[in-house]
Design a protein around this motif. Structure first.
Motif, PDB file in Angstrom:
ATOM      1  N   LYS A  89       0.829  -1.215   0.000  1.00  0.00           N
ATOM      2  CA  LYS A  89       0.000   0.000   0.000  1.00  0.00           C
ATOM      3  C   LYS A  89       0.861   1.262   0.000  1.00  0.00           C
ATOM      4  N   HIS A  90       2.022   1.187   0.647  1.00  0.00           N
ATOM      5  CA  HIS A  90       2.913   2.352   0.757  1.00  0.00           C
ATOM      6  C   HIS A  90       4.095   2.273  -0.212  1.00  0.00           C
ATOM      7  N   GLY A  91       4.013   1.359  -1.176  1.00  0.00           N
ATOM      8  CA  GLY A  91       5.051   1.279  -2.207  1.00  0.00           C
ATOM      9  C   GLY A  91       6.346   0.651  -1.747  1.00  0.00           C
ATOM     10  N   VAL A  92       6.288  -0.187  -0.711  1.00  0.00           N
ATOM     11  CA  VAL A  92       7.486  -0.840  -0.190  1.00  0.00           C
ATOM     12  C   VAL A  92       7.586  -2.228  -0.804  1.00  0.00           C
ATOM     13  N   SER A  93       8.693  -2.485  -1.503  1.00  0.00           N
ATOM     14  CA  SER A  93       8.927  -3.781  -2.134  1.00  0.00           C
ATOM     15  C   SER A  93       9.875  -4.601  -1.270  1.00  0.00           C
ATOM     16  N   ILE A  94       9.538  -5.872  -1.078  1.00  0.00           N
ATOM     17  CA  ILE A  94      10.336  -6.767  -0.237  1.00  0.00           C
ATOM     18  C   ILE A  94      11.443  -7.404  -1.067  1.00  0.00           C
ATOM     19  N   GLU A  95      12.662  -7.378  -0.528  1.00  0.00           N
ATOM     20  CA  GLU A  95      13.786  -8.055  -1.174  1.00  0.00           C
ATOM     21  C   GLU A  95      13.923  -9.482  -0.661  1.00  0.00           C
ATOM     22  N   SER A  96      13.854  -9.656   0.659  1.00  0.00           N
ATOM     23  CA  SER A  96      13.927 -10.998   1.248  1.00  0.00           C
ATOM     24  C   SER A  96      12.983 -11.055   2.442  1.00  0.00           C
ATOM     25  N   PHE A  97      12.513 -12.270   2.725  1.00  0.00           N
ATOM     26  CA  PHE A  97      11.504 -12.453   3.774  1.00  0.00           C
ATOM     27  C   PHE A  97      11.792 -13.775   4.473  1.00  0.00           C
ATOM     28  N   LEU A  98      11.824 -13.742   5.801  1.00  0.00           N
ATOM     29  CA  LEU A  98      12.068 -14.948   6.583  1.00  0.00           C
ATOM     30  C   LEU A  98      11.076 -15.003   7.726  1.00  0.00           C
ATOM     31  N   GLN A  99      10.325 -16.092   7.783  1.00  0.00           N
ATOM     32  CA  GLN A  99       9.437 -16.330   8.925  1.00  0.00           C
ATOM     33  C   GLN A  99      10.025 -17.479   9.716  1.00  0.00           C
ATOM     34  N   LYS A 100      10.353 -17.211  10.960  1.00  0.00           N
ATOM     35  CA  LYS A 100      10.932 -18.241  11.810  1.00  0.00           C
ATOM     36  C   LYS A 100       9.811 -19.042  12.480  1.00  0.00           C
ATOM     37  N   ASP A 104       6.223 -18.884  20.637  1.00  0.00           N
ATOM     38  CA  ASP A 104       5.252 -19.412  21.591  1.00  0.00           C
ATOM     39  C   ASP A 104       3.938 -19.557  20.839  1.00  0.00           C
ATOM     40  N   ALA A 105       2.871 -19.827  21.533  1.00  0.00           N
ATOM     41  CA  ALA A 105       1.583 -20.077  20.873  1.00  0.00           C
ATOM     42  C   ALA A 105       0.907 -18.803  20.366  1.00  0.00           C
ATOM     43  N   THR A 106       1.499 -17.626  20.639  1.00  0.00           N
ATOM     44  CA  THR A 106       0.794 -16.394  20.296  1.00  0.00           C
ATOM     45  C   THR A 106       1.480 -15.517  19.261  1.00  0.00           C
ATOM     46  N   ARG A 107       2.779 -15.714  19.015  1.00  0.00           N
ATOM     47  CA  ARG A 107       3.466 -14.791  18.108  1.00  0.00           C
ATOM     48  C   ARG A 107       4.519 -15.489  17.258  1.00  0.00           C
ATOM     49  N   VAL A 108       4.757 -14.902  16.083  1.00  0.00           N
ATOM     50  CA  VAL A 108       5.706 -15.436  15.109  1.00  0.00           C
ATOM     51  C   VAL A 108       6.692 -14.326  14.731  1.00  0.00           C
ATOM     52  N   PRO A 109       8.003 -14.599  14.783  1.00  0.00           N
ATOM     53  CA  PRO A 109       8.971 -13.593  14.357  1.00  0.00           C
ATOM     54  C   PRO A 109       9.131 -13.586  12.831  1.00  0.00           C
ATOM     55  N   ILE A 110       9.211 -12.390  12.274  1.00  0.00           N
ATOM     56  CA  ILE A 110       9.415 -12.188  10.844  1.00  0.00           C
ATOM     57  C   ILE A 110      10.581 -11.221  10.675  1.00  0.00           C
ATOM     58  N   ALA A 111      11.469 -11.524   9.750  1.00  0.00           N
ATOM     59  CA  ALA A 111      12.551 -10.601   9.393  1.00  0.00           C
ATOM     60  C   ALA A 111      12.504 -10.412   7.890  1.00  0.00           C
ATOM     61  N   LEU A 112      12.617  -9.162   7.460  1.00  0.00           N
ATOM     62  CA  LEU A 112      12.618  -8.908   6.026  1.00  0.00           C
ATOM     63  C   LEU A 112      13.546  -7.760   5.702  1.00  0.00           C
ATOM     64  N   THR A 113      13.978  -7.744   4.448  1.00  0.00           N
ATOM     65  CA  THR A 113      14.734  -6.608   3.931  1.00  0.00           C
ATOM     66  C   THR A 113      13.942  -6.038   2.769  1.00  0.00           C
ATOM     67  N   THR A 114      14.109  -4.739   2.549  1.00  0.00           N
ATOM     68  CA  THR A 114      13.357  -4.058   1.502  1.00  0.00           C
ATOM     69  C   THR A 114      14.247  -3.740   0.304  1.00  0.00           C
ATOM     70  N   GLN A 115      13.603  -3.507  -0.801  1.00  0.00           N
ATOM     71  CA  GLN A 115      14.261  -2.884  -1.937  1.00  0.00           C
ATOM     72  C   GLN A 115      14.443  -1.411  -1.557  1.00  0.00           C
ATOM     73  N   PRO A 116      15.207  -0.632  -2.302  1.00  0.00           N
ATOM     74  CA  PRO A 116      15.343   0.790  -1.959  1.00  0.00           C
ATOM     75  C   PRO A 116      13.974   1.477  -1.874  1.00  0.00           C
ATOM     76  N   VAL A 117      13.794   2.243  -0.781  1.00  0.00           N
ATOM     77  CA  VAL A 117      12.517   2.903  -0.501  1.00  0.00           C
ATOM     78  C   VAL A 117      12.786   4.133   0.359  1.00  0.00           C
ATOM     79  N   ALA A 118      11.879   5.095   0.312  1.00  0.00           N
ATOM     80  CA  ALA A 118      11.966   6.256   1.205  1.00  0.00           C
ATOM     81  C   ALA A 118      11.519   5.818   2.595  1.00  0.00           C
ATOM     82  N   GLU A 119      12.312   6.158   3.590  1.00  0.00           N
ATOM     83  CA  GLU A 119      12.002   5.742   4.959  1.00  0.00           C
ATOM     84  C   GLU A 119      10.615   6.191   5.426  1.00  0.00           C
TER      85      GLU A 119
END
Length: 146
Positions: A89-100, A104-119
């Protein structure tokens, strides 16, 4: 173990042996050295402190480039789609995505890197995610310096 052997007159040979710093401190030191080099700061080893944690040029929150984003989201169907939709929606393109695996039973960690984007666009997407309660704790956002 790490060791340093010094041969010097008049004391002769001195050996210093001790435990290494370990994975975390070593990774931190290497990252600091890379940051110093990216800022053109080259000096002899052990000559002084690092760059003082300054990340990137310009005013914080206004730079453009690639970013690392770590999120923890509720462990339920549709949360990954919500993250990618908010970024798109905000024009942010994902370069890499990792879901670990869930921590616990309530939350999942996600790490991603973006393509070049305005902060500001990336921060707007994160604000949308926080407003909809997709993320379960404050995200970590860091610029990627090459």
């Amino acid at each position: 173990l790490n060791a340093v052997v010094i041969d010097a007159d008049p004391v002769g040979r001195i050996s210093l042996v001790g435990r290494g710093a370990g994975a975390g401190p070593t990774a931190s030191a290497v990252a600091g050295d890379l940051m110093d080099l990216s800022h053109g700061d080259s000096r002899p080893v052990f000559a002084g402190p690092g760059a003082g944690g300054v990340m990137g040029a310009g005013v914080a929150g206004t730079q453009s480039g690639r970013f690392y984003l770590r999120l923890r989201v509720a462990d339920q169907p549709g949360q990954i789609a919500a993250v990618t939709e908010a970024l798109a929606k905000h024009g942010v393109s994902i370069e890499s995505f990792l879901q670990k695996p869930p921590e616990d039973a309530t939350r999942v960690p996600i790490a991603l890197t973006t393509q070049p984007v305005a902060e500001p666009a990336l921060r707007a997407a994160i604000a949308d995610l926080i407003a909809t309660s997709v993320v379960t704790e404050p995200p970590l956002l860091m610029p990627i310096e090459l």
